[in-house]
Motif scaffolding. Structure first.
Motif, PDB file in Angstrom:
ATOM      1  N   TYR A   1       0.811  -1.207   0.000  1.00 23.13           N
ATOM      2  CA  TYR A   1       0.000   0.000   0.000  1.00 23.13           C
ATOM      3  C   TYR A   1       0.852   1.268   0.000  1.00 23.13           C
ATOM      4  O   TYR A   1       0.341   2.362   0.247  1.00 23.13           O
ATOM      5  CB  TYR A   1      -0.918   0.001   1.225  1.00 23.13           C
ATOM      6  N   HIS A   2       2.153   1.116  -0.292  1.00 23.34           N
ATOM      7  CA  HIS A   2       3.040   2.280  -0.327  1.00 23.34           C
ATOM      8  C   HIS A   2       2.485   3.318  -1.292  1.00 23.34           C
ATOM      9  O   HIS A   2       1.982   2.991  -2.369  1.00 23.34           O
ATOM     10  CB  HIS A   2       4.442   1.857  -0.755  1.00 23.34           C
ATOM     11  N   PHE A   3       2.564   4.586  -0.917  1.00 20.13           N
ATOM     12  CA  PHE A   3       1.892   5.643  -1.668  1.00 20.13           C
ATOM     13  C   PHE A   3       2.346   5.711  -3.118  1.00 20.13           C
ATOM     14  O   PHE A   3       3.504   5.427  -3.450  1.00 20.13           O
ATOM     15  CB  PHE A   3       2.098   6.996  -0.994  1.00 20.13           C
TER      16      PHE A   3
ATOM     17  N   GLY B   1      -2.646   5.887  -0.600  1.00 24.91           N
ATOM     18  CA  GLY B   1      -1.869   4.852   0.052  1.00 24.91           C
ATOM     19  C   GLY B   1      -1.125   5.327   1.290  1.00 24.91           C
ATOM     20  O   GLY B   1      -1.400   6.399   1.848  1.00 24.91           O
ATOM     21  N   TRP B   2      -0.170   4.510   1.695  1.00 25.64           N
ATOM     22  CA  TRP B   2       0.553   4.667   2.962  1.00 25.64           C
ATOM     23  C   TRP B   2       1.819   5.496   2.791  1.00 25.64           C
ATOM     24  O   TRP B   2       2.683   5.193   1.970  1.00 25.64           O
ATOM     25  CB  TRP B   2       0.913   3.278   3.501  1.00 25.64           C
ATOM     26  N   PHE B   3       1.931   6.546   3.586  1.00 22.44           N
ATOM     27  CA  PHE B   3       3.117   7.404   3.619  1.00 22.44           C
ATOM     28  C   PHE B   3       3.858   7.122   4.920  1.00 22.44           C
ATOM     29  O   PHE B   3       3.399   7.517   5.998  1.00 22.44           O
ATOM     30  CB  PHE B   3       2.723   8.881   3.563  1.00 22.44           C
TER      31      PHE B   3
ATOM     32  N   ALA C   1       3.069   9.270  10.435  1.00 23.33           N
ATOM     33  CA  ALA C   1       2.829   8.524   9.208  1.00 23.33           C
ATOM     34  C   ALA C   1       1.350   8.693   8.898  1.00 23.33           C
ATOM     35  O   ALA C   1       0.556   9.076   9.764  1.00 23.33           O
ATOM     36  CB  ALA C   1       3.187   7.050   9.384  1.00 23.33           C
ATOM     37  N   PHE C   2       0.952   8.425   7.660  1.00 22.29           N
ATOM     38  CA  PHE C   2      -0.466   8.561   7.344  1.00 22.29           C
ATOM     39  C   PHE C   2      -0.831   7.726   6.120  1.00 22.29           C
ATOM     40  O   PHE C   2       0.046   7.254   5.380  1.00 22.29           O
ATOM     41  CB  PHE C   2      -0.872  10.022   7.142  1.00 22.29           C
ATOM     42  N   TYR C   3      -2.133   7.551   5.946  1.00 20.57           N
ATOM     43  CA  TYR C   3      -2.667   6.796   4.811  1.00 20.57           C
ATOM     44  C   TYR C   3      -3.717   7.669   4.141  1.00 20.57           C
ATOM     45  O   TYR C   3      -4.653   8.137   4.787  1.00 20.57           O
ATOM     46  CB  TYR C   3      -3.290   5.483   5.293  1.00 20.57           C
ATOM     47  N   HIS C   4      -3.560   7.888   2.834  1.00 17.49           N
ATOM     48  CA  HIS C   4      -4.493   8.700   2.069  1.00 17.49           C
ATOM     49  C   HIS C   4      -5.571   7.816   1.451  1.00 17.49           C
ATOM     50  O   HIS C   4      -5.255   6.892   0.683  1.00 17.49           O
ATOM     51  CB  HIS C   4      -3.761   9.449   0.954  1.00 17.49           C
TER      52      HIS C   4
END
Length: 279
Positions: free
Chosen positions: A58-60, A67-69, A87-90
């Motif tokens: 799920y890497h951005f 995805g995942w930052f 960290a965050f997930y869009h």
């Protein structure tokens, strides 16, 4: 700095919400319709996601921005030299969502977007005639058909004591979008800057919802509504040893919306993502 706490169910809620946004860029909404149980499930399940398992799939995507930052590519606030401690997930409706989290995410995305659109309607109804006349289209029309509204699942890890001096969970910044809805995080820490440059803690109340103006709404209303600097400060004591989860929803217009003679929404978003170092 007086950020008003507004009862969503009160008859004067629209007036008080807009008045607080007009004066401070922020308001706190209570007795709102967002389901507290659903928010609790989101926070619990996303904490598990951030703290376990392989997130590599799920890497951005640097183009799509979904995805995942991870922390090492987190945002650097405009004007700051240090990355935020997060960290965050869009999450976009068209983007990647881990299968086990998808049902609750889509349910929350739907109710939160509906409420954000309703509050935008409250703002639209309160605009002075000359401000409303200057808009390229009504505020409520700007979000119709938009695929840019973003739910960001934010993870602030426990502090280790080895963080770079001056680094914050979220350094001073303004939001990019029209309005932001932020349910109470699992910890306090949000602060807002007044017009004299003084910082004030936003009331931390379980079940409350913070609403704030973004840069795009400030631009579209010719600064009639202010997009106010805010930050998330590092906790101390027992709070410092705990992770924190929050879930801001950023209501965005369509990319082709003309905000002002200077910007379309797409132009403004691209410029800011480049400034943040994530595009």
């Amino acid at each position: 700095m007086f950020v008003d706490t507004v009862d969503y169910c009160a008859k004067d809620a629209p007036r008080r919400l807009v008045e607080s946004l007009r004066q401070t860029g922020f308001a706190v909404l209570v007795r709102h319709p967002l389901p507290s149980g659903l928010i609790e499930h989101l926070y619990h399940d996303w904490l598990t996601f951030f703290e376990s398992g392989d997130k590599t799939p799920y890497h951005f995507d640097p183009v799509r921005q979904d995805g995942w930052f991870p922390p090492e590519v987190s945002e650097t606030a405009k004007g700051s030299q240090l990355r935020d401690l997060k960290a965050f997930y869009h999450i976009y409706l068209w983007g990647r969502i881990p299968p086990g989290l998808r049902q609750d995410v889509l349910a929350y995305f739907g109710v939160a977007t509906a409420l954000a659109s309703e509050l935008l309607g409250w703002i639209e109804a309160a605009l002075p005639v000359e401000v409303a006349a200057s808009l390229s289209e009504p505020l409520s029309d700007m979000v119709l058909g938009s695929s840019n509204t973003l739910l960001r699942m934010l993870y602030y890890p426990p502090l280790s004591g080895e963080e770079a001096p001056g680094a914050l969970r979220a350094a001073e910044h303004e939001d990019i979008n029209l309005i932001t809805l932020l349910p109470s995080a699992t910890e306090p820490g949000l602060e807002v800057c007044d017009r004299q440059g003084r910082w004030h803690a936003v009331s931390y109340e379980d079940g409350a919802l913070v609403v704030n103006v973004g840069d795009m709404l400030q631009e579209a209303t010719q600064h009639w509504l202010p997009s106010t600097p805010h930050r998330v400060v590092n906790p101390t004591g027992e709070w410092a040893r705990q992770p924190c989860i929050s879930a801001p929803l950023f209501l965005h217009p369509r990319g082709d919306v003309v905000l002002s003679p200077r910007y379309t929404a797409a132009d403004y978003l691209h410029e800011r993502l480049c400034e943040l170092g994530i595009k």
